[in-house]
Enzyme design. Structure first.
Site, short mmCIF file in Angstrom:
data_model
loop_
_atom_site.label_atom_id
_atom_site.label_comp_id
_atom_site.label_asym_id
_atom_site.label_seq_id
_atom_site.Cartn_x
_atom_site.Cartn_y
_atom_site.Cartn_z
N LYS A 1 36.05 -50.44 8.76
CA LYS A 1 36.78 -50.90 10.00
C LYS A 1 36.33 -49.96 11.31
O LYS A 1 36.59 -50.34 12.12
CB LYS A 1 38.50 -50.75 9.50
CG LYS A 1 38.90 -51.68 8.92
CD LYS A 1 39.21 -53.00 9.63
CE LYS A 1 40.03 -53.99 8.71
NZ LYS A 1 40.27 -55.18 9.50
N SER B 1 47.70 -52.09 8.87
CA SER B 1 48.50 -51.61 7.75
C SER B 1 47.66 -50.23 7.07
O SER B 1 48.26 -49.53 6.42
CB SER B 1 48.32 -52.49 6.48
OG SER B 1 47.12 -52.67 5.89
N GLU C 1 39.70 -63.00 -2.21
CA GLU C 1 41.08 -62.73 -1.94
C GLU C 1 42.09 -62.30 -3.24
O GLU C 1 41.59 -62.81 -4.31
CB GLU C 1 41.78 -63.98 -1.35
CG GLU C 1 41.16 -64.36 0.03
CD GLU C 1 42.08 -65.45 0.74
OE1 GLU C 1 42.50 -65.16 1.73
OE2 GLU C 1 41.94 -66.72 0.10
N GLY D 1 47.50 -63.63 -2.07
CA GLY D 1 47.19 -64.06 -0.93
C GLY D 1 46.21 -64.65 -0.52
O GLY D 1 45.05 -64.29 0.12
N ASP E 1 45.56 -67.28 1.60
CA ASP E 1 45.61 -67.99 2.75
C ASP E 1 44.13 -68.46 3.29
O ASP E 1 44.08 -69.66 3.72
CB ASP E 1 46.22 -67.44 3.77
CG ASP E 1 45.62 -65.98 4.16
OD1 ASP E 1 45.66 -65.10 3.32
OD2 ASP E 1 45.17 -65.80 5.20
N SER F 1 34.74 -52.65 0.61
CA SER F 1 35.21 -52.37 2.06
C SER F 1 35.83 -51.10 2.10
O SER F 1 35.77 -50.72 3.24
CB SER F 1 36.16 -53.58 2.43
OG SER F 1 37.16 -53.72 1.28
#
Length: 325
Positions: A57, A82, A208, A212, A214, A308
Protein backbone atom coordinates in the site's frame (compact mmCIF):
# COMPACT_ATOMS: atom_id res chain seq x y z
CA UNK A 1 -18.77 3.97 -31.31
CA UNK A 2 -17.19 5.50 -28.21
CA UNK A 3 -14.13 4.36 -26.32
CA UNK A 4 -13.29 4.99 -22.70
CA UNK A 5 -9.69 5.76 -21.74
CA UNK A 6 -8.54 3.36 -18.99
CA UNK A 7 -7.89 5.12 -15.67
CA UNK A 8 -4.31 3.79 -15.54
CA UNK A 9 -1.75 2.96 -18.24
CA UNK A 10 1.60 1.24 -18.47
CA UNK A 11 3.26 4.65 -18.78
CA UNK A 12 1.50 5.77 -15.57
CA UNK A 13 3.01 2.83 -13.73
CA UNK A 14 6.46 3.50 -15.15
CA UNK A 15 6.13 7.13 -14.05
CA UNK A 16 5.12 5.98 -10.57
CA UNK A 17 8.16 3.69 -10.45
CA UNK A 18 10.44 6.65 -11.15
CA UNK A 19 8.72 8.67 -8.43
CA UNK A 20 9.06 5.82 -5.91
CA UNK A 21 12.71 5.09 -6.66
CA UNK A 22 14.71 5.50 -3.48
CA UNK A 23 11.54 5.99 -1.41
CA UNK A 24 9.78 2.61 -1.57
CA UNK A 25 11.74 -0.61 -1.08
CA UNK A 26 12.48 -2.76 -4.10
CA UNK A 27 11.27 -5.89 -2.33
CA UNK A 28 12.92 -9.29 -2.86
CA UNK A 29 11.59 -12.15 -4.98
CA UNK A 30 11.89 -15.49 -3.19
CA UNK A 31 11.98 -19.04 -4.53
CA UNK A 32 11.20 -22.34 -2.81
CA UNK A 33 11.77 -25.80 -4.27
CA UNK A 34 9.25 -27.20 -1.81
CA UNK A 35 6.59 -24.75 -3.01
CA UNK A 36 7.46 -25.43 -6.66
CA UNK A 37 6.90 -29.15 -6.08
CA UNK A 38 3.59 -28.62 -4.29
CA UNK A 39 2.28 -26.14 -6.87
CA UNK A 40 3.62 -27.98 -9.90
CA UNK A 41 5.19 -24.81 -11.30
CA UNK A 42 8.17 -22.48 -10.92
CA UNK A 43 6.90 -19.94 -8.39
CA UNK A 44 8.38 -16.46 -7.90
CA UNK A 45 7.20 -14.75 -4.70
CA UNK A 46 7.23 -10.93 -4.66
CA UNK A 47 7.53 -10.15 -0.94
CA UNK A 48 5.57 -6.96 -0.35
CA UNK A 49 5.34 -7.99 3.30
CA UNK A 50 8.86 -6.53 3.40
CA UNK A 51 7.78 -3.19 1.91
CA UNK A 52 7.74 -0.03 4.02
CA UNK A 53 4.78 -0.18 6.45
CA UNK A 54 4.76 -3.93 5.79
CA UNK A 55 2.54 -3.87 2.70
CA UNK A 56 2.33 -2.85 -0.96
CA UNK A 57 0.00 0.00 0.00
CA UNK A 58 2.90 2.41 0.53
CA UNK A 59 3.53 2.43 -3.22
CA UNK A 60 0.13 3.83 -4.15
CA UNK A 61 -0.21 6.14 -1.16
CA UNK A 62 3.13 7.83 -1.75
CA UNK A 63 2.64 8.06 -5.51
CA UNK A 64 -0.68 9.85 -4.98
CA UNK A 65 0.40 12.04 -2.06
CA UNK A 66 3.61 13.16 -3.75
CA UNK A 67 1.57 14.69 -6.59
CA UNK A 68 -0.40 17.05 -4.35
CA UNK A 69 0.26 20.76 -4.64
CA UNK A 70 2.11 22.63 -1.88
CA UNK A 71 -1.22 24.21 -0.90
CA UNK A 72 -2.92 20.81 -0.63
CA UNK A 73 -0.03 19.41 1.39
CA UNK A 74 -0.20 22.38 3.76
CA UNK A 75 -3.80 21.49 4.62
CA UNK A 76 -3.29 17.75 5.06
CA UNK A 77 -4.55 14.40 3.82
CA UNK A 78 -7.53 12.23 4.75
CA UNK A 79 -7.91 8.50 4.12
CA UNK A 80 -10.00 5.51 5.18
CA UNK A 81 -8.66 2.02 5.73
CA UNK A 82 -8.72 -1.07 7.92
CA UNK A 83 -5.00 -0.79 8.40
CA UNK A 84 -2.41 -1.05 5.63
CA UNK A 85 -3.50 1.96 3.56
CA UNK A 86 -3.91 3.83 6.84
CA UNK A 87 -0.27 3.21 7.71
CA UNK A 88 0.82 3.95 4.16
CA UNK A 89 -0.89 7.35 4.02
CA UNK A 90 0.34 8.21 7.49
CA UNK A 91 3.94 7.47 6.52
CA UNK A 92 3.62 9.19 3.13
CA UNK A 93 2.26 12.29 4.87
CA UNK A 94 5.16 12.28 7.32
CA UNK A 95 7.67 11.85 4.49
CA UNK A 96 6.15 14.81 2.65
CA UNK A 97 5.96 17.06 5.71
CA UNK A 98 2.18 17.10 6.09
CA UNK A 99 -0.47 15.60 8.38
CA UNK A 100 -3.00 12.80 7.97
CA UNK A 101 -6.42 12.00 9.40
CA UNK A 102 -7.36 8.34 9.02
CA UNK A 103 -10.84 6.83 9.36
CA UNK A 104 -10.42 3.28 10.70
CA UNK A 105 -12.95 0.63 11.81
CA UNK A 106 -13.22 0.09 15.54
CA UNK A 107 -12.22 -3.56 15.08
CA UNK A 108 -9.09 -2.82 13.03
CA UNK A 109 -6.14 -4.94 14.21
CA UNK A 110 -4.55 -3.18 17.20
CA UNK A 111 -1.08 -3.48 15.68
CA UNK A 112 -2.20 -1.65 12.53
CA UNK A 113 -3.91 1.06 14.54
CA UNK A 114 -0.85 1.52 16.75
CA UNK A 115 1.46 1.72 13.74
CA UNK A 116 -0.78 4.31 12.07
CA UNK A 117 -0.72 6.46 15.19
CA UNK A 118 3.02 5.89 15.44
CA UNK A 119 3.53 7.53 12.06
CA UNK A 120 1.80 10.61 13.47
CA UNK A 121 -1.72 10.30 12.06
CA UNK A 122 -4.93 11.30 13.80
CA UNK A 123 -7.33 8.34 13.95
CA UNK A 124 -11.13 8.59 13.74
CA UNK A 125 -12.96 5.30 14.35
CA UNK A 126 -16.29 3.94 13.07
CA UNK A 127 -18.33 0.71 13.08
CA UNK A 128 -17.55 -1.10 9.81
CA UNK A 129 -20.89 -2.92 9.86
CA UNK A 130 -23.09 0.17 10.28
CA UNK A 131 -20.95 3.17 9.34
CA UNK A 132 -19.98 4.62 5.95
CA UNK A 133 -16.24 5.22 6.01
CA UNK A 134 -16.22 7.12 2.73
CA UNK A 135 -18.89 9.54 3.92
CA UNK A 136 -17.08 10.07 7.23
CA UNK A 137 -13.76 10.78 5.51
CA UNK A 138 -15.33 13.10 2.95
CA UNK A 139 -17.14 15.05 5.69
CA UNK A 140 -13.88 15.48 7.59
CA UNK A 141 -12.12 16.55 4.41
CA UNK A 142 -14.79 19.13 3.62
CA UNK A 143 -14.72 20.48 7.17
CA UNK A 144 -10.94 20.78 7.38
CA UNK A 145 -9.92 21.33 3.76
CA UNK A 146 -8.14 17.98 3.49
CA UNK A 147 -7.42 16.00 0.32
CA UNK A 148 -8.78 12.44 0.35
CA UNK A 149 -6.52 9.64 -0.90
CA UNK A 150 -8.71 6.53 -1.15
CA UNK A 151 -7.23 3.04 -0.72
CA UNK A 152 -7.79 1.90 -4.31
CA UNK A 153 -10.29 4.07 -6.18
CA UNK A 154 -7.72 6.51 -7.60
CA UNK A 155 -5.58 6.39 -10.79
CA UNK A 156 -2.36 7.39 -9.00
CA UNK A 157 -2.95 4.80 -6.28
CA UNK A 158 -3.52 2.07 -8.88
CA UNK A 159 -0.41 3.14 -10.79
CA UNK A 160 1.68 3.03 -7.63
CA UNK A 161 0.44 -0.45 -6.74
CA UNK A 162 1.30 -1.66 -10.23
CA UNK A 163 4.98 -0.98 -9.60
CA UNK A 164 5.14 -4.21 -7.57
CA UNK A 165 4.31 -6.23 -10.68
CA UNK A 166 6.63 -4.08 -12.80
CA UNK A 167 9.55 -4.90 -10.49
CA UNK A 168 8.59 -8.57 -10.42
CA UNK A 169 8.64 -8.83 -14.21
CA UNK A 170 11.88 -6.87 -14.46
CA UNK A 171 13.51 -9.41 -12.17
CA UNK A 172 11.99 -12.64 -13.48
CA UNK A 173 11.47 -11.93 -17.16
CA UNK A 174 8.31 -13.15 -18.85
CA UNK A 175 5.87 -15.13 -16.70
CA UNK A 176 2.90 -17.23 -17.71
CA UNK A 177 0.71 -15.94 -14.88
CA UNK A 178 0.63 -13.60 -11.92
CA UNK A 179 -1.46 -14.41 -8.86
CA UNK A 180 -2.46 -11.56 -6.56
CA UNK A 181 -4.97 -10.94 -3.76
CA UNK A 182 -8.04 -8.89 -4.63
CA UNK A 183 -9.76 -6.59 -2.15
CA UNK A 184 -10.84 -3.26 -3.58
CA UNK A 185 -8.96 -4.18 -6.74
CA UNK A 186 -6.20 -1.56 -6.88
CA UNK A 187 -3.27 -3.96 -6.68
CA UNK A 188 -4.81 -6.18 -9.34
CA UNK A 189 -5.72 -3.26 -11.61
CA UNK A 190 -2.22 -1.82 -11.50
CA UNK A 191 -0.56 -5.23 -11.81
CA UNK A 192 -2.78 -6.35 -14.67
CA UNK A 193 -2.17 -3.08 -16.53
CA UNK A 194 1.58 -3.65 -16.36
CA UNK A 195 1.55 -7.37 -17.02
CA UNK A 196 -0.84 -7.32 -19.97
CA UNK A 197 0.88 -4.24 -21.36
CA UNK A 198 4.24 -6.02 -21.42
CA UNK A 199 3.05 -9.57 -22.08
CA UNK A 200 -0.49 -9.66 -23.54
CA UNK A 201 -0.85 -13.44 -23.13
CA UNK A 202 -0.06 -13.54 -19.42
CA UNK A 203 -2.86 -14.84 -17.16
CA UNK A 204 -3.96 -12.64 -14.27
CA UNK A 205 -5.42 -14.69 -11.42
CA UNK A 206 -7.00 -12.96 -8.44
CA UNK A 207 -7.67 -14.56 -5.07
CA UNK A 208 -10.42 -13.65 -2.62
CA UNK A 209 -11.52 -15.13 0.72
CA UNK A 210 -14.50 -17.39 0.21
CA UNK A 211 -16.69 -15.16 2.41
CA UNK A 212 -15.74 -12.04 0.44
CA UNK A 213 -16.28 -13.02 -3.19
CA UNK A 214 -17.62 -9.68 -4.44
CA UNK A 215 -15.14 -9.40 -7.32
CA UNK A 216 -15.73 -12.96 -8.49
CA UNK A 217 -19.50 -12.40 -8.48
CA UNK A 218 -19.08 -9.05 -10.21
CA UNK A 219 -16.92 -10.47 -12.99
CA UNK A 220 -19.40 -13.28 -13.56
CA UNK A 221 -22.29 -10.80 -13.69
CA UNK A 222 -20.43 -8.27 -15.83
CA UNK A 223 -21.26 -5.51 -13.36
CA UNK A 224 -20.38 -4.55 -9.79
CA UNK A 225 -22.18 -6.72 -7.23
CA UNK A 226 -22.53 -5.82 -3.56
CA UNK A 227 -22.51 -8.43 -0.80
CA UNK A 228 -22.91 -8.08 2.98
CA UNK A 229 -19.68 -7.01 4.67
CA UNK A 230 -17.85 -10.34 4.92
CA UNK A 231 -16.65 -11.94 8.14
CA UNK A 232 -13.18 -13.30 7.35
CA UNK A 233 -9.75 -13.34 8.96
CA UNK A 234 -8.51 -11.58 5.79
CA UNK A 235 -9.46 -8.12 7.08
CA UNK A 236 -7.73 -6.37 4.19
CA UNK A 237 -10.13 -8.10 1.80
CA UNK A 238 -13.31 -7.66 3.85
CA UNK A 239 -15.04 -5.42 1.31
CA UNK A 240 -18.60 -5.59 0.06
CA UNK A 241 -18.15 -4.38 -3.54
CA UNK A 242 -15.28 -3.73 -5.97
CA UNK A 243 -14.21 -0.18 -6.72
CA UNK A 244 -15.79 1.43 -9.77
CA UNK A 245 -12.50 2.47 -11.37
CA UNK A 246 -10.68 -0.71 -10.40
CA UNK A 247 -13.50 -2.90 -11.72
CA UNK A 248 -13.45 -1.04 -15.04
CA UNK A 249 -9.86 -2.27 -15.41
CA UNK A 250 -10.20 -5.72 -13.87
CA UNK A 251 -13.27 -6.73 -15.87
CA UNK A 252 -11.11 -6.36 -19.01
CA UNK A 253 -7.84 -7.81 -17.77
CA UNK A 254 -8.48 -10.42 -15.07
CA UNK A 255 -8.67 -14.00 -16.33
CA UNK A 256 -9.87 -15.84 -13.21
CA UNK A 257 -10.70 -15.45 -9.52
CA UNK A 258 -9.95 -18.22 -7.04
CA UNK A 259 -11.59 -18.48 -3.62
CA UNK A 260 -9.94 -19.77 -0.45
CA UNK A 261 -11.33 -20.51 3.00
CA UNK A 262 -10.12 -19.02 6.26
CA UNK A 263 -8.68 -22.42 7.26
CA UNK A 264 -6.74 -22.58 3.98
CA UNK A 265 -5.43 -19.07 4.63
CA UNK A 266 -4.24 -20.17 8.07
CA UNK A 267 -2.44 -23.14 6.54
CA UNK A 268 -0.75 -20.85 4.02
CA UNK A 269 0.38 -18.46 6.77
CA UNK A 270 1.83 -21.41 8.67
CA UNK A 271 3.57 -22.73 5.53
CA UNK A 272 5.10 -19.31 4.85
CA UNK A 273 6.38 -19.10 8.42
CA UNK A 274 7.70 -22.64 8.72
CA UNK A 275 9.02 -23.27 5.20
CA UNK A 276 9.65 -19.86 3.64
CA UNK A 277 10.68 -18.12 6.90
CA UNK A 278 8.44 -15.09 6.26
CA UNK A 279 5.44 -13.67 8.11
CA UNK A 280 2.26 -12.99 6.17
CA UNK A 281 -0.99 -11.45 7.36
CA UNK A 282 -4.15 -13.29 6.23
CA UNK A 283 -4.79 -11.12 3.15
CA UNK A 284 -1.16 -11.45 2.12
CA UNK A 285 -1.39 -15.24 2.30
CA UNK A 286 -4.46 -15.76 0.11
CA UNK A 287 -2.50 -16.20 -3.16
CA UNK A 288 -0.22 -18.73 -1.47
CA UNK A 289 -3.31 -20.55 -0.19
CA UNK A 290 -4.67 -20.74 -3.74
CA UNK A 291 -1.42 -22.35 -4.92
CA UNK A 292 -1.14 -24.83 -2.05
CA UNK A 293 -4.75 -26.02 -2.47
CA UNK A 294 -4.77 -26.08 -6.25
CA UNK A 295 -7.60 -23.57 -6.30
CA UNK A 296 -5.63 -21.35 -8.68
CA UNK A 297 -6.27 -24.00 -11.33
CA UNK A 298 -3.86 -25.36 -13.92
CA UNK A 299 -0.73 -23.23 -13.87
CA UNK A 300 1.78 -22.37 -16.60
CA UNK A 301 5.44 -23.25 -16.11
CA UNK A 302 6.50 -19.92 -14.52
CA UNK A 303 4.21 -18.04 -12.11
CA UNK A 304 4.62 -14.81 -10.18
CA UNK A 305 2.84 -14.26 -6.88
CA UNK A 306 2.43 -10.99 -5.00
CA UNK A 307 2.44 -11.55 -1.24
CA UNK A 308 0.76 -8.27 -0.39
CA UNK A 309 1.49 -7.74 3.30
CA UNK A 310 2.74 -9.00 6.64
CA UNK A 311 1.12 -6.74 9.22
CA UNK A 312 0.02 -9.02 12.02
CA UNK A 313 1.04 -8.96 15.67
CA UNK A 314 2.57 -11.95 17.40
CA UNK A 315 -0.49 -12.71 19.51
CA UNK A 316 -2.87 -12.72 16.57
CA UNK A 317 -0.45 -14.79 14.49
CA UNK A 318 -0.18 -17.38 17.24
CA UNK A 319 -3.95 -17.41 17.66
CA UNK A 320 -4.50 -18.10 13.96
CA UNK A 321 -1.55 -20.39 13.23
CA UNK A 322 -0.57 -22.11 16.44
CA UNK A 323 -0.78 -25.90 16.29
CA UNK A 324 -3.23 -27.58 18.67
CA UNK A 325 -1.53 -28.91 21.79
Amino acid sequence: MTTTTPPVSLDDVRDAAARLKGVAHRTPVLRSRTLDALAGAEIHLKCENLQRVGAFKFRGAYNAASRLTPEQLSRGIAAYSSGNHAQAVALAARELGTTAVIVMPEDAPPSKRAATAGYGAEIVTYDRYTGDRVAIAEALAAERGLTVIPPYEHPHVMAGQGTAALELLEETGELGAIVTPVGGGGLMAGSATVAKGLHPDIRMIGVEPEAGDDTKRSLEAGRRISIPVPHTIADGQALHTPGELTFSVNRRLVDAIALVTDDEIRDAMRFAFERLKIVLEPSGATPLAALLTGRAGSLPRRVGVILSGGNIDAGRFAELCGHPA
